[in-house]
Structures are given as C-alpha cells and as structure tokens.
Write an enzyme that holds these catalytic residues in place. Sequence first.
Site, PDB file in Angstrom:
ATOM      1  N   SER A  15      28.841 103.690  83.121  1.00 33.62           N
ATOM      2  CA  SER A  15      29.518 103.751  81.821  1.00 33.62           C
ATOM      3  C   SER A  15      30.796 104.555  81.994  1.00 33.62           C
ATOM      4  CB  SER A  15      28.581 104.359  80.766  1.00 33.62           C
ATOM      5  OG  SER A  15      29.235 104.428  79.514  1.00 33.62           O
ATOM      6  N   HIS A  42      29.505  99.555  80.779  1.00 36.36           N
ATOM      7  CA  HIS A  42      29.728  99.650  79.334  1.00 36.36           C
ATOM      8  C   HIS A  42      31.234  99.627  79.090  1.00 36.36           C
ATOM      9  CE1 HIS A  42      25.625 101.801  78.575  1.00 36.36           C
ATOM     10  NE2 HIS A  42      25.493 100.592  79.100  1.00 36.36           N
ATOM     11  N   ASP A 133      20.816 104.708  79.312  1.00 39.60           N
ATOM     12  CA  ASP A 133      20.663 103.310  79.690  1.00 39.60           C
ATOM     13  C   ASP A 133      20.474 103.223  81.198  1.00 39.60           C
ATOM     14  OD1 ASP A 133      20.495 100.606  79.497  1.00 39.60           O
ATOM     15  OD2 ASP A 133      22.668 100.263  79.273  1.00 39.60           O
TER      16      ASP A 133
END
Length: 955
Positions: A15, A42, A133
């Site tokens: 991310s 992300h 995540d």
Amino acid sequence: MAEVSRYSVVVIGCSLGGAEALQVVLGSLRTTPSAAVLVVLHIGPATSRLTSVLERVTPLPVDWAADGAHILPGRVYLCPARSSMRLEPDATLSVRPHGRPSSLRTVDELFTSAADTFGAGVLALVLTGNGHDGLVGAQSVKEAGGTVLVQDEVTSLAFGMPGAVAEAGLADLVLPLGEIPEVLDAVVGRGERLPLPQVLAVEAVFAAGNEMGERMAAVNWAGTPLGPLEAWPEVLRNTVATVLAAQVPMNLMWGRDMVQLYNDAYRDLAGDKHPAMLGQPVLVTWAEAAEQFGPVLDEVWHSGRGRLLRDQAFTVDRHGTAELVYATADYSPVRDGGRVVGVLATLIETTGQVVANRRLRLLQRLAAATDDDPDNEHVACERMADALSTGRQDIPFALVYLPDETGAELHLAAAAGVRPGFGVAQRRLSLREGASWPVAGVLRERHAAVVDDLGTRFHGWTLGENRLLPARAMVIPAGRRDDGRVAAVVILAVEALVPFDDDHRAFLELVAEHIGAGVLAGRRRRDMQERMAALAALNRSKDEFFASVSHEFRTPLTLMLLPLEQLLSSRLAAEQAEAVRLAHRNALRLLKLVSTLLEFARIEQGATRARYEDVDLAELTTDIASVFRSAVEHAGLAYVVDCPPLGRTVPVDPDMWEQVVLNLVSNALKHTFTGSITITMRLRTNHAELQVTDTGVGIAADEIPHLFQRFHRIRGVLARSHEGSGIGLALVQELVRLHRGSVRVRSAPDQGTTFTVWLPLAQRRAPHFGDDTETGRSPSSSRRQAFADEARLWLTGAETAPADIQDAPAPDAVLPGRRPVVLLVDDNPDLRAYLSRLLDDRYEVAAAADGAQALQVLATRPVDLVLTDAMMPRLDGLALLAAIRTDPALRQTPVIVLTAVADPDAAVAALAAGAHDYVVKPFTARELVARIEAQLALARGRAGRADTDDPIYPR
C-alpha cells in the site's frame, strides 16, 4: 547444485510506499523468475502510469491484469485500480471492480485464491503499507504450505501490513527491502532453498551492489575499524544494502572517523581515488576539499539535522590534477537508537550545468556589450573587455589586439584581468617569428594556436591580486574584414581548474567569434560615421556653393533689370520694345529661380529664421492669390478664392507665406487644364488652415512620398511646362516647418490634388537682434511679377522675337527656289518665339509646343529638319525622335536636339537614339544656324541630289 523452483506463483501485496518498494524489488532482480508475479497495490486512478514506471527499471514484462488472462512465468501482472483480482484453478485471472470505497481486503483475496489454487507453490510477499490487509491471506498461504516474506520496519514507509503478518508469526523471513531481491533470485530464480535468517543477514548485505557489492563482499572487514560483517549493527547492514541498491551516487560515512562505503554511481565520481578510498576516512581521502565540506559533516553529526548544498564548488584531485567541480549534495544523519552513528551523502554532480550556464551568461554579456553599435572598434573592444572582466572563473585574462594600417604589427586595444603594458599584455606585438605570442603563425594560417608554456615565456609574472599566471592560453584569429584581413587577434587564458577538453576549446573560440563580430561592428560604424561626415561636409559645401553662386547672381541681375526697366519706360520702336520685354521677362524669371535656390540653401544651412508679424492672414492670402486671377481665367478655369476673415491675426512671416501661396497656386495652374482652382482659408482650434485644390491631372500614389524632396520631378505627367528648379514644393514644406506648421497632400490621378497647410495660431518668438534686413530676400513685387509673367507665358506664349541678333549671320537676301522647312519644337514660348524670328529670314519655320504637336505637324506637311528641345510636357524630345525614326516616311529627316543638360552621357544617349546633332544651351545664333546648315547639306548628300536647282533637293 541449483534445483527447479518449487514456486508456481509469487503474489505481492502493498500500500503506502508500495510503488517505490516495487521498483527496488523488481528492478534489482538478476534472474528471470520461473513463476508469474501477481501484484495488488492499494492505488487510485492517478497511478495509471505504474506499468511504464516499472518497465523502465525491470527487464520483466509488466501488464495490467485482464479478466480471463492466463498467467505466464516471468511476467508481472498488476491489479487495476479499484478492482479485485483472483487466481482461478485453471491458472487464469478474474478481475472485477470491487465496488467498495477503498481497496482493503484485495490483498487477502489474491493471497487466499492463490493458496487455494497452488497450495505450497505460493510465495507471498508483504511490502510496506498501512492497515492489516494481507494478514488473512498470509495465514491461508501458510496453511497451504506456502512461504511468506515481509519487509522489515526500518525500510518500510508504513509498517502496518508487514507488521501485522510478522506479529502473527506468519512470516518465514523479515527482510530489509534491499535484501528481498536476492532472496527472490535465489529461491524463485535459481531454485535454492530458503536461507536461514542469520545466514541471510550476512550474505545479503552486498547482494544488490553490482561491482561495489562484489568488492565489499571480498573485503576482510575483521581487519578494519568496522569489524567483522557478522558484528555490524543492523542499521549499518541495512543502510549499506540501501546504498548499494541506489542508482544515484551515495557515500555512507560511518562512525566518527567517517569511514566510506559507497555504491557504483559514487565510484564513477571518485575517479582515480577509487578503490583505495573504500573503507578509508573521508577527510583523508578528500583532504584537498576538506575545508569545503568538513564543517558541514561536523554540523550534521552534532546537530542531527541534514544539510542540502546546491551547486557547491569543490576543488578536488580525481585524475592527477586539481579541478573545480560542482555538486548538489544532501548530507543526512544515520541514527541507531536515536544516536547519530554516521552521515549519508547523496551527490549529483552539476559541473557541466553550472559551467555551461556561467559561460552562456558571459556570452550574453559579450553580445550585449555591442548591441547599440559602438562608435568604433576601440570602443567595442573596451566594452567587451569590461564584460570579460566579470568572467575570470572561465577566462582568467583576455587580450584583444588589432592590426595597424600597415599590417606590420598589432597593438593592444583592450585587456581584461591583467594590467595593460606589463607581462603578458604587451602594448605592441611584432609579426615576426619568435615573438612572445605566436601571432605571426596565427595570422598566416588563419587558425588558433594553443600556448602551453606561459610560465616559461613570462617567467616571474603574475596577474596581480595574488592570482597566479595560468599555464595555458589560446591565440585565436577573430573576424574577417572586407579586404580579407583578420580583424583582431584574441588571446584567452585557459582556467587551470577546468579540463581543457573539446567543449572548453569550443567555448573560447565562440568568445573570440563574438569579439571579432564586435570589432567588425565597431569598424563598420566608424566607417559609416566617416562616410556620413564626408557626405555632410559635401552637402554643406554644396549648400554654401548654391548660396554663394545664387547670391552673386543677384548683382548682375539687378544691373540687367534696372536698365531694362528704364528702357521699357522710354519710347521704343515696336520691335525694340518687344525685345526689351523679352529680356526683362526672362531676367525676372532668372531672378525667381536664383531667389528660390538662395532661400532653400539658407534654410539648409539653418541661417533662415521666420520674422513673425501679426497679420490678417485671410486678407494677405487673398492679395497674393490675386496675382494669378488673370492667368487662371485666361486658361478657361474657374478661380475661387474663399478666404473670409478669421476674426483674429495670425503670427507669420509675410515674405515666407507669400512664397508658400505663390508656389502652391503656380503648381496648381501648371497641372490643371479643365475645371477649377480653389483657395480656402479656415480657422481651426489651434491652427489656421489653407487649402489649395485643383481638378488637374493628379499625382500617382507612389510619387506622393517623394513630392517634397528637393529636385524631385515627376516624369511623364501632363503639364503646361516642364521647366523649373524642382524645389518649389520642397521650399514650401521647409517654410511651413519654420512656422512650426505642417503640410499634407491628397491626390488621385485624373481627379485633382489638394494641398493643405496648417499654421499654429501661437508662435514662440525668439528675440531678434541686428539689422532687420535679411540678405537674400527678393522684393515682393519682383517675385509676384515673376510668377505672374511665367503663368501668362504658359498660356499665351510670345508672338515675336527680338529684332536685333548681334551674332546671327546676315541672311541671304533671297534664296533661289524653295526655302528649307524647319520644324521648331520647344515648350518655352520666349525661346520658341526667339528662334522662330532668328530662323525666319533663312528658313520656313513651323513651330510646335511639344512632341505631340510636332507629330501632328509632321503628319500634315513635309519638313527638311526637326529642331527639338529635349525636355517637354506630354511627349519629350527623345520620344519624338523615337517616333520619327520608326516612321518609314520620316526616318531620314535630320533631327537636332537642344538641351539645358550639359552631360556627356545625355549627349551620347541622344545620338544613340538617332539624333544627328546635340546642342547645349546657351548657344549663339551663329552656332545654331551653322549646325542647321551642316545637317541640311549632309541630308542633300545622303539623298545624292547635290547638283540640282533646288537649294535642298527636289521633291
């Protein structure tokens, strides 16, 4: 022995900071993995260029994942923004928009689907990122027998995602970012077993370092101040791994001794100092520059704050000689537990950019020094030397030598950075061989020379201000004059701290080229000023000549006019009275021409000032215009003088105003044959306005800009006469300007012309000293009479000529047979009448006022000889001659041309056009009759009829 990798797919989740981490991981791979690489990052729509970014750093193909695509080994598949990606059992991808406001759980979905499909053949990598995540997905991978790697906290921009996996005990290895590519190469690319953490920590430190990594791995660090590699602190190992993986020059200076550990890019900057400087203290290795960067290192070490130096100058010795380099350097502290343990330097060398910009600015100053056209080459050299004196970093000194007029030696025109006349800057240079500077060979070969032994040639000399003499200089020929000689020789010193390469040589030659151009510009300016001064002197001489000659003409003219006027007042026989009137009329005309020339010459010399009087301008204008009423009405034209009282006086010079009005109305009558001439006077806000309008032949648009130029005459335009000085309208403009007024003309061919004059209602009157009688002004009555007589002559001509011709040969009493017929063509009525009377006793004379009338006469009767003026309205003498020569019936007719132009070229042109003789005015009657007789005799001879009863030849 390497084994086949057990991994079928590598899945990566990240991310915040993930794009940069992916560039390091994929860009540092040295082998092509035997598995496909699937990436979930992300990201938002703005990161749509990630594929092109990654393709620049990795040799692996990079694609956006497509729904239904079959994965292939060695390729990288990126999950599109705001989408989820699954790996299906048939090794294809399912890509769907996830519809959620964020991308959370997309990493879990990829990891879980990969574990379900390939089980133990999955290697999952969790890189930097916020949130959790990937935690559930990593657990699925571990439960399926796969492998999980995570990025460590030190090198992660955000440790949320990798930290959650590590804290749950799901990570097989926690690695610095720089060590991850080597592990992937080993276990996926080469099929090796996953190393134990303690082994990896030692072996992976130098894995991403290319040549410097290999060199560092070969060093026995146990014998250095850093100690054995196994004992290095984790922060040292991680920082070294980061330095080696970086593509920009980086140098880690560790410990208080600042021991150096650097990467391949920094090695290229170090020059010959590499490899000896590896592991050595920076202040020892770069001792020559220690004064420049040593205080900065101390500041960073003690303050714990970084420093950024932009385009900092460093004097270093990288290749055996000192050189000046520039770099933008960032010095950042390296901490271990909050304590500064080293300094990390990131450098970008900017020498080329700094030097190029500085040289460009110097060239711009050189160009600006001669932008405004210096008065001569010496001024140009001084200005350029001032510009060069601001560029001593590039050119320690500069000398500009100019050749003397003899070409035997050069003299110093300007110097920068050195005192003229001493040492290298000798004031004169001989062109013989063996001189202190090799200028003779440079001038001979027209090619630059490099002098490498300044210390020997000029032993003991310095440049002053504690500046040492450079060892090298270039001697360059600059510019080429119109005569082919070199315009200047430029000597430019070479800065010792800058490499003397092709770019340096080209820069010095460009400087010399600018100097040569400036010298040539100054020389052209000087030559132009000299030519302008010579032309101005010639113009003054001409004006003085006109003024002197015109002035001297007035005395004999006065002595002619006074006796003629006395004779006119006495009783004379008719023929005598007409002769006197002819002489008096032309004397007045000559006086008018002389006065006009004198007035114009005085204006050109600045010797004429307006003598203002407050006058009723409308009344004065009406009075002046009345001079032409009789002539205008005789011409059948309407004459309108509309000058109502203005209600106030206007300051003017009455004498000058009279000349303005007389010239404008005379010009209108000269070119108007039908219609009217109108004179109006009106009062404007701040000006009095005079308009002279006619319905004459008009003026072509391309002639109007030249109308007020002195001596300009419009060729081929219909006029009552082509005689005149050609300065009448120019005089009008100058006289109006003396009144601070202006004049404008509007005209169209065949429609007429309007001259408009504006005079200001208020004048700045300078005090007048001395005698009010200004030399050179004609009495008003004489001027008006001259204009009136000239106008009447245009219209009426003269019927008779003087009775007594003293120098004319006595004509024969009666010539037997037919008298020769002479066609006389001249637009001047007085001269036409005079010549008719002169020739009438000997010949039968037919007269015409111009070439067109002459052709009409030739069409109705035969003539034996044509006597024509050269310059006439409508059809001039040469055009008439051409018409005669092209007519078979007239081709053999003798033609004599009369002209007032005493120019041999004009005579040649007339004779070449077919004239039999060319007579320049003034001439005597005896000469003219003799030339006519000669041409008639030659005509009889050409006809072969000399022995006849006819005095000419029989018809």
